[in-house]
Scaffold this motif. Structure first.
Motif, PDB file in Angstrom:
ATOM      1  N   VAL A 159      30.240  35.661  33.903  1.00 56.54           N
ATOM      2  CA  VAL A 159      30.922  34.568  34.591  1.00 56.54           C
ATOM      3  C   VAL A 159      32.263  35.044  35.151  1.00 56.54           C
ATOM      4  O   VAL A 159      32.615  34.742  36.292  1.00 56.54           O
ATOM      5  CB  VAL A 159      31.141  33.371  33.639  1.00 56.54           C
ATOM      6  N   GLU A 160      32.994  35.818  34.369  1.00 54.52           N
ATOM      7  CA  GLU A 160      34.288  36.336  34.808  1.00 54.52           C
ATOM      8  C   GLU A 160      34.133  37.276  35.998  1.00 54.52           C
ATOM      9  O   GLU A 160      34.912  37.227  36.959  1.00 54.52           O
ATOM     10  CB  GLU A 160      34.980  37.065  33.652  1.00 54.52           C
ATOM     11  N   ARG A 161      33.107  38.106  35.950  1.00 55.55           N
ATOM     12  CA  ARG A 161      32.854  39.031  37.071  1.00 55.55           C
ATOM     13  C   ARG A 161      32.532  38.253  38.338  1.00 55.55           C
ATOM     14  O   ARG A 161      33.012  38.565  39.424  1.00 55.55           O
ATOM     15  CB  ARG A 161      31.702  39.960  36.704  1.00 55.55           C
ATOM     16  N   GLU A 162      31.707  37.211  38.196  1.00 53.64           N
ATOM     17  CA  GLU A 162      31.353  36.403  39.359  1.00 53.64           C
ATOM     18  C   GLU A 162      32.578  35.686  39.914  1.00 53.64           C
ATOM     19  O   GLU A 162      32.744  35.576  41.130  1.00 53.64           O
ATOM     20  CB  GLU A 162      30.280  35.384  38.970  1.00 53.64           C
ATOM     21  N   LEU A 163      33.442  35.204  39.026  1.00 56.66           N
ATOM     22  CA  LEU A 163      34.663  34.530  39.466  1.00 56.66           C
ATOM     23  C   LEU A 163      35.546  35.483  40.275  1.00 56.66           C
ATOM     24  O   LEU A 163      36.113  35.097  41.305  1.00 56.66           O
ATOM     25  CB  LEU A 163      35.428  33.996  38.257  1.00 56.66           C
ATOM     26  N   GLN A 164      35.643  36.709  39.836  1.00 53.37           N
ATOM     27  CA  GLN A 164      36.441  37.702  40.555  1.00 53.37           C
ATOM     28  C   GLN A 164      35.869  37.973  41.942  1.00 53.37           C
ATOM     29  O   GLN A 164      36.607  38.071  42.924  1.00 53.37           O
ATOM     30  CB  GLN A 164      36.516  39.000  39.744  1.00 53.37           C
ATOM     31  N   VAL A 165      34.545  38.092  42.006  1.00 48.62           N
ATOM     32  CA  VAL A 165      33.889  38.336  43.294  1.00 48.62           C
ATOM     33  C   VAL A 165      34.112  37.167  44.242  1.00 48.62           C
ATOM     34  O   VAL A 165      34.481  37.345  45.408  1.00 48.62           O
ATOM     35  CB  VAL A 165      32.377  38.586  43.101  1.00 48.62           C
TER      36      VAL A 165
END
Length: 302
Positions: free
Chosen positions: A204-210
Motif C-alpha cells: 500500500v505504501e509503495r502504491e501511495l508513493q507511485v
C-alpha cells in the motif's frame, strides 16, 4: 549495472511499455526491475505489473475439499509434457488427498508416508522414473464453515494450472452454490487480499508513493495545474481508493454481476466470505527460456 536486451524484453512483456521507454526505465533505476516498473507507471507508461505476470514454471496445482477443510498443493515439473503425464497426475492426486487428511505444514507433508514411503521419497522416485526434475513447492490449507474449490485450466479432475479455495460462512447449500461463483471470480481476478485490512502495508505504501509522484508530475506538466490541496485531498485518495477496490476481493466488482461488489453479492446471498487462497503454477519461479525443439529433445532424453 549493464542493461541487457533480456532485461528490456522482460520489462516490456510485464508492462506493455515500448522498447526505448523500458530501456530508459532500467537505466534510470540501475537495473532494478520493480523500481523500473514504478518509474514507468509514474510516467504513465505502464500499468501495475504483478510478479506472477513475469514468471512461469510448469506443473500442476492439486486441490481437494472435505468437511470444511480444503487444501491446494503445487508440484512443479520442468516441462508441460510431464504435467500431462498420467503417472505424474496420479502422484499429484495422491499427495493432494494425503495433504487434506494429514497435512499441517509443507515439511510435515513431505515427511508423511504415502504407500510406505515419505512423500519426499515418492517424488524422488518419480524423478528417476520419469526423467525430469520435480518439486513439491507449496501447500495452502483453508478451513471454514464451508470450503469450496475451483480449478481453472483443468488437466484432470481436481488439478490444473490455477487452484482456488474459498471459505464461506452461511447456509451450506447457498454457501456452496455462490462459493463456486466466488472461486471462479478469484481465479479470474487474482485479488491480493480479502479486504483492505489484510492488504500488505508495504504494498500500500509503495502504491501511495507511485500515485503521489504520478499525480504531482501530471499536475506540473498540465496547462491548468490544480491546487496542491486538490491533488492531495482528492486525486491521490481517489486513486488509492480505486487501487483498494481493484485489489481486494470484497472490493472488486463481481464478475458474475458487475453491478455489485463481491462483498455486496455475499450480503445479498446471506453469506460471508471468511478467507480464500489462489495458487497458480509457477508464481515466483523464473523459467529459463528454451526453444521448442530443445524442450522436445529434453523429454526424449536426447
Amino acid at each position: 549495472m549493464a542493461i541487457t536486451a533480456q532485461m528490456v524484453k522482460e520489462l516490456r512483456e510485464s508492462t506493455g511499455a515500448g522498447m526505448m521507454d523500458a530501456k530508459k526505465a532500467l537505466t534510470e533505476t540501475n537495473g532494478d526491475m520493480e523500481a523500473a516498473v514504478d518509474w514507468l507507471r509514474t510516467k504513465g507508461l505502464a500499468k501495475a505489473a504483478k510478479k506472477a505476470d513475469r514468471v512461469a514454471a510448469e506443473g500442476l496445482i492439486g486441490v481437494a475439499v472435505k468437511d470444511g477443510r480444503g487444501v491446494a498443493i503445487e508440484i512443479n515439473s520442468e516441462t508441460d509434457f510431464v504435467a500431462k503425464n498420467a503417472d505424474f497426475q496420479q502422484m499429484v492426486r495422491d499427495i493432494t488427498e494425503l495433504a487434506l487428511q494429514t497435512g499441517d505444514t509443507l515439511e510435515v507433508l513431505k515427511a508423511t508416508h504415502l504407500n510406505g514411503k515419505p512423500v519426499e521419497d515418492v517424488i524422488t522416485d518419480a524423478i528417476a522414473r520419469i526423467g525430469e526434475n520435480m518439486t513439491l513447492r507449496r501447500m495452502h490449507l483453508l478451513e471454514g464453515d464451508n470450503v469450496v474449490s475451483y480449478v481453472h485450466s483443468a488437466a484432470a479432475e481436481g488439478m490444473g494450472k490455477i487452484g482456488v479455495l474459498v471459505a464461506v460462512k452461511g447456509p451450506s447449500e447457498k454457501a456452496r452454490e455462490i462459493g463456486k461463483q466466488f472461486a471462479m471470480h478469484i481465479a479470474a481476478t487474482s485479488p491480493l487480499s480479502l479486504s483492505e485490512a489484510t492488504l500488505d502495508a508495504d504494498l500500500v505504501e509503495r502504491e501511495l508513493q507511485v500515485q503521489t509522484a504520478k499525480a504531482l508530475e501530471e499536475n506540473a506538466s498540465s496547462s491548468k495545474p490544480k491546487p496542491d490541496a486538490v491533488i492531495h485531498n482528492n486525486i491521490i485518495p481517489g486513486r488509492m481508493k480505486k487501487f483498494m477496490a481493484e485489489n481486494t476481493l470484497l472490493g472488486q466488482q463481481f464478475v458474475i454481476n458487475p453491478d455489485v461488489t463481491v462483498e455486496q453479492a455475499a450480503k445479498e446471498a446471506g453469506v460471508e466470505i471468511t478467507g480464500f487462497a489462489r495458487v497458480a503454477v509457477g508464481e515466483g519461479i523464473e523459467k529459463k527460456e528454451e526453444d521448442f525443439a530443445a524442450e522436445v529433445a529434453k523429454t526424449r532424453g536426447a
